[in-house]
Design an enzyme around this catalytic site. Structure first.
Site, PDB file in Angstrom:
ATOM      1  N   TYR A  59     -38.443  -8.332 -15.297  1.00  0.00           N
ATOM      2  CA  TYR A  59     -38.376  -6.794 -15.026  1.00  0.00           C
ATOM      3  C   TYR A  59     -39.321  -6.140 -13.914  1.00  0.00           C
ATOM      4  O   TYR A  59     -40.260  -6.039 -14.360  1.00  0.00           O
ATOM      5  CB  TYR A  59     -38.230  -6.356 -16.332  1.00  0.00           C
ATOM      6  N   HIS A 116     -33.518 -16.421 -20.422  1.00  0.00           N
ATOM      7  CA  HIS A 116     -32.734 -15.356 -19.894  1.00  0.00           C
ATOM      8  C   HIS A 116     -31.659 -15.509 -18.918  1.00  0.00           C
ATOM      9  O   HIS A 116     -31.560 -16.730 -18.361  1.00  0.00           O
ATOM     10  CB  HIS A 116     -33.799 -14.538 -19.379  1.00  0.00           C
TER      11      HIS A 116
END
Length: 316
Positions: A59, A116
């Site tokens: 992120y 992820h």
């Protein structure tokens, strides 16, 4: 932890109770969010009863984890259930990414690590290779670096089901699964219809995300933010993770919890009827229908090297 402003739910079969709303990590490092605001958002959320913290190794190139790590100083770490995600598919890359996450978060362990962006049908087998990412997470768990293991994805419910099946064939039971759950999802390649019932059967913690798809769903002008959150809370979710980049959105999340009551079938169908036309072709769910949201597609190096066994087969 008990707080009158927040509801708490069981996280699958983990024995943990977590806040029904989770704080999304991606928004903490958007261009208009400075570090001071990010820290204030995290700490205010915790003070008011949110315990589930979402984040990811990639992120904003690590900035989101770094900011959350600073926010969790001064005793705040002990008040939360901390989750992050790694992109690595190889054992080597996954181990490296997890250690970087722990360093940025300033912790010796996280409560949950998730594989992820399970976006491709080849991802599950690659992860469960002997030298795949899953081996790294199992070793990290044994070393005390993590407590629980899950996976995420936003592309296709069939790929989620494949991941669960591949894990089961190898004798592994995921603790959590994260996916888009929103008022448009019900009409197009629906995770709620295809994946959620299978997770309920297996008592796997259900983490909902993209309840408003970063505001994209709201542009359909068919639903309100509170309706979006109520719909996701009404599903058998353990946590609804929502992006919060200003204090007003934090208030909105708590208002959704305060006013939430389990919906009748008639109420659900009335809400879905409002979104049926807009949701029919996935236009408002571009994470399903485009590659714009696919970080690992834009950065294939994050995944690590293909399994050596496959490379040898190609050369034989």
């Amino acid at each position: 932890m008990s707080n009158s402003e927040m509801q708490y739910r069981e996280l699958g079969s983990t024995g943990e109770r977590v806040s029904a709303i989770g704080l999304g990590g991606w928004h903490l490092s958007l261009k208009h969010v400075d570090e001071a605001l990010a820290i204030r958002l995290v700490r205010t959320a915790i003070d008011r009863g949110i315990t589930f913290m979402d984040n990811c190794w990639d992120y904003n190139y690590g900035a989101s984890e770094s900011r959350m790590g600073k926010a969790l100083r001064d005793g705040y770490r002990d008040k939360v259930f901390l989750m992050t995600k790694i992109d690595g598919r190889s054992k080597e890359e996954a181990a490296k990414q997890l250690d970087e996450s722990l360093q940025r978060l300033q912790v010796d362990h996280v409560d949950l690590v998730q594989h992820h962006e399970i976006l491709r049908f080849e991802d599950p087998n690659r992860i469960f290779e002997p030298e795949g990412a899953h081996a790294a997470l199992l070793e990290a768990k044994q070393a005390g670096k993590l407590r629980f293991i899950g996976f995420t994805g936003h592309k296709d419910p069939a790929i989620h089901l494949h991941m669960v099946e591949v894990a089961e064939r190898r004798g592994f039971h995921f603790d959590t699964v994260q996916m888009p759950l929103n008022v448009m999802d019900a009409h197009y390649r629906s995770f709620a219809k295809m994946v959620v019932p299978e997770l309920v059967k297996r008592n796997i913690g259900i983490l909902g995300m993209k309840s408003m798809a970063n505001g994209i769903l709201l542009r359909s002008q068919t639903v309100t933010p509170i309706e979006c959150l109520h719909y996701a809370l009404n599903l058998p979710t353990s946590v609804v993770i929502t992006g919060i980049d200003r204090l007003e959105l934090l208030d909105q999340a708590f208002e959704a919890v305060r006013t939430f009551q389990p919906m009748t079938d008639e109420q659900v169908q009335t809400l879905l009827a409002k979104t049926a036309e807009a949701g029919a072709n996935g236009e408002y769910e571009p994470f399903k229908t485009s590659s714009i949201f696919d970080g690992t597609a834009q950065h294939p190096d994050w995944l690590g090297k293909e399994p050596q066994r496959i490379q040898q087969l190609m050369m034989a």
